[in-house]
Design an enzyme around this catalytic site. Structure first.
Site, PDB file in Angstrom:
ATOM      1  N   LYS A 119       0.830  -1.219   0.000  1.00 15.93           N
ATOM      2  CA  LYS A 119       0.000   0.000   0.000  1.00 15.93           C
ATOM      3  C   LYS A 119       0.858   1.260   0.000  1.00 15.93           C
ATOM      4  CE  LYS A 119      -4.347  -1.783   0.741  1.00 15.93           C
ATOM      5  NZ  LYS A 119      -5.659  -1.865   1.291  1.00 15.93           N
ATOM      6  N   LYS A 201      -3.978 -10.765  -6.587  1.00 18.00           N
ATOM      7  CA  LYS A 201      -5.320 -11.036  -6.067  1.00 18.00           C
ATOM      8  C   LYS A 201      -6.324  -9.996  -6.585  1.00 18.00           C
ATOM      9  CE  LYS A 201      -6.001  -8.484  -1.797  1.00 18.00           C
ATOM     10  NZ  LYS A 201      -6.789  -8.408  -0.604  1.00 18.00           N
ATOM     11  N   LYS A 204     -10.466  -4.690  -4.644  1.00 24.12           N
ATOM     12  CA  LYS A 204     -11.430  -3.656  -4.997  1.00 24.12           C
ATOM     13  C   LYS A 204     -10.769  -2.302  -5.258  1.00 24.12           C
ATOM     14  CE  LYS A 204     -13.349  -3.896  -0.479  1.00 24.12           C
ATOM     15  NZ  LYS A 204     -12.339  -3.749   0.572  1.00 24.12           N
TER      16      LYS A 204
HETATM   17  P1  ATP Z   1      -8.382  -3.371  -0.817  1.00 22.08           P
HETATM   18  O1  ATP Z   1      -8.252  -3.424  -2.286  1.00 22.08           O
HETATM   19  O2  ATP Z   1      -8.982  -2.098  -0.290  1.00 22.08           O
HETATM   20  O3  ATP Z   1      -7.156  -3.818  -0.097  1.00 22.08           O
HETATM   21  P2  ATP Z   1      -9.621  -5.902  -0.803  1.00 22.08           P
HETATM   22  O4  ATP Z   1     -10.565  -6.103  -1.926  1.00 22.08           O
HETATM   23  O5  ATP Z   1      -8.290  -6.518  -0.926  1.00 22.08           O
HETATM   24  O6  ATP Z   1      -9.495  -4.395  -0.468  1.00 22.08           O
HETATM   25  P3  ATP Z   1     -10.130  -6.271   1.982  1.00 22.08           P
HETATM   26  O7  ATP Z   1     -11.058  -5.262   2.550  1.00 22.08           O
HETATM   27  O8  ATP Z   1      -8.669  -6.080   2.218  1.00 22.08           O
HETATM   28  O9  ATP Z   1     -10.375  -6.431   0.444  1.00 22.08           O
HETATM   29  O10 ATP Z   1     -10.544  -7.721   2.436  1.00 22.08           O
HETATM   30  C1  ATP Z   1     -11.769  -8.110   2.960  1.00 22.08           C
HETATM   31  C2  ATP Z   1     -11.773  -9.603   3.121  1.00 22.08           C
HETATM   32  O11 ATP Z   1     -11.874 -10.206   1.846  1.00 22.08           O
HETATM   33  C3  ATP Z   1     -10.520 -10.181   3.761  1.00 22.08           C
HETATM   34  O12 ATP Z   1     -10.852 -11.212   4.651  1.00 22.08           O
HETATM   35  C4  ATP Z   1      -9.738 -10.668   2.608  1.00 22.08           C
HETATM   36  O13 ATP Z   1      -8.878 -11.733   2.956  1.00 22.08           O
HETATM   37  C5  ATP Z   1     -10.824 -11.118   1.657  1.00 22.08           C
HETATM   38  N1  ATP Z   1     -10.382 -10.957   0.295  1.00 22.08           N
HETATM   39  C6  ATP Z   1     -10.075  -9.807  -0.328  1.00 22.08           C
HETATM   40  N2  ATP Z   1      -9.730 -10.021  -1.594  1.00 22.08           N
HETATM   41  C7  ATP Z   1      -9.812 -11.355  -1.767  1.00 22.08           C
HETATM   42  C8  ATP Z   1      -9.559 -12.209  -2.873  1.00 22.08           C
HETATM   43  N3  ATP Z   1      -9.177 -11.735  -4.032  1.00 22.08           N
HETATM   44  N4  ATP Z   1      -9.763 -13.526  -2.717  1.00 22.08           N
HETATM   45  C9  ATP Z   1     -10.182 -14.029  -1.552  1.00 22.08           C
HETATM   46  N5  ATP Z   1     -10.421 -13.280  -0.466  1.00 22.08           N
HETATM   47  C10 ATP Z   1     -10.245 -11.966  -0.566  1.00 22.08           C
END
Ligand code: ATP
Ligand code: LTN
Length: 336
Positions: A119, A201, A204
């Site tokens: 980040k 991964k 969002k």
């Molecule tokens: P950001 O992009 O803001 O980091 P993010 O989409 O990665 O957000 P988080 O808010 O960090 O999502 O994660 C919320 C939950 O969803 C966490 O438990 C995380 O492990 C899970 N998660 C996020 N992205 C994935 C993914 N691509 N596959 C499986 N689990 C996910």
């Protein structure tokens, strides 16, 4: 839930940031598990909005994202009557314990967090102290509820390890104070990858909107994103090395339909990637259709949402205050 909760059931805590629209990765990797766990555990869930300001937010959009996330999780099957589901900033114990835990967490430990490194690269113009100490707040979230299990995606495992280390350190100085939590990683959808770069991964906050599918994306948008998904030149629908894109699509198909990778391979034998991508798009659209309908009704019902998050925050404060009081007493603070 609170009054009738079975005291012997293990405690589960988890949270998701309202940092934008909720993706299929969030749903398959996190939310779907949260929903399933509600019957067998005492679950407590939160919208982690304090974490979200580690990245600059537009106030109007942020407020909407918090409410949308709250309604969407209920639409996905979180039942706040069964599992208290609150908004983190409504429960002041979280920020308070986070400060205390900061003083028991080493600079070196935080420097090793890969999420911080990622980040800070992504937001090089705003590498704030909150981004750095983010894991202490997450540790506070978890430890306040004497949590046994924390359902998270693999990407959050390092933060949970840190939480355990900090809790053990505190316990070894002051005697047993915190329960040491364990990660709970679901089998399906443990890591959904980006549709545009399947070695990363699905996230969002990815600027390429074609990389992720939002639960609230319209059906035609979902289909378009799957049709554009990056694959390979092998043209065989099966799991394999160097086939990150197809492996990911098979993983998604399996998570939304419940079919195994082998069943999917058999079904698509002799058929091209085009057919397969369309089928995955259709399966995802069918999966999110009822969620979208329920979301549409809930988001209009502000009174219901307010009643639920207030009740849940009241419950969360009561439980978490006990842990915070215990911590403060052990450290040597003067009682109020
Ligand atoms: P950001 O992009 O803001 O980091 P993010 O989409 O990665 O957000 P988080 O808010 O960090 O999502 O994660 C919320 C939950 O969803 C966490 O438990 C995380 O492990 C899970 N998660 C996020 N992205 C994935 C993914 N691509 N596959 C499986 N689990 C996910
Ligand atoms: N850091 C997590 C969200 C989060 C969380 C938590 C998860 C905040 N507090 C407590 C589990 C338990 C994330 O970004 N996915």
């Amino acid at each position: 839930m609170p009054e009738t909760a079975n005291e012997k059931k293990k405690v589960i805590f988890s949270a998701i940031q309202p940092s934008g629209t909720i993706t299929l990765g969030n749903y398959l990797g996190a939310l779907q598990n949260w929903v399933k766990l509600q019957d067998d555990y005492n679950c407590i869930y939160a919208v982690a909005d304090l974490h979200t300001i580690t990245v600059r937010q537009d106030p109007k959009a942020f407020r909407q994202n918090i409410l949308d996330a709250y309604a969407l999780f209920i639409a996905c099957g979180i039942d706040p009557e069964k599992s208290p589901f609150f908004i983190q900033s409504h429960v002041h114990t979280h920020a308070e314990l986070a400060w205390i835990l900061n003083c028991y967490t080493q600079f070196g430990e935080l420097s090793r967090m890969t999420q911080f490194k990622d980040k800070s690269q992504k937001h090089a113009d705003n590498i704030n102290a909150g981004l750095f100490t983010y894991p202490s707040l997450m540790a506070a979230d978890i430890l306040l509820y004497q949590t046994d299990l924390v359902p998270i995606g693999i990407d959050q495992k390092q933060h949970l390890e840190l939480t355990r280390n900090v809790a053990e350190r505190f316990n070894s100085i002051y005697g047993s104070t915190f329960k040491i939590p364990e990660a709970y990683i679901g089998q399906t959808g443990a890591k959904v990858m980006s549709l545009q770069d399947p070695t990363k991964k699905m996230s969002k906050s990815d600027e390429n909107v074609n990389a992720w599918v939002a639960i609230l994306d319209k059906p035609d948008v979902i289909m378009k994103k799957f049709k554009r998904a990056v694959t390979d030149s092998d043209a065989k629908v099966c799991v394999g090395e160097g086939k990150d894109g197809i492996n990911n699509l098979i993983g998604i198909m399996s998570a939304v339909t419940g079919k195994t990778a082998d069943e999917i391979t058999l079904e698509f034998e002799g058929r091209g990637y085009g057919d397969f991508k369309t089928a995955v798009g259709e399966a995802v659209i069918e999966k999110v259709r009822p969620i979208q309908e329920r979301f549409g009704q809930l988001i209009k019902n502000k009174d219901y949402l307010t009643e639920q998050y207030r009740k849940s925050a009241e419950f969360a404060l009561k439980i978490s205050q006990r842990t915070l009081d215990k911590v403060m007493k052990k450290i040597g603070y003067v009682a109020k």
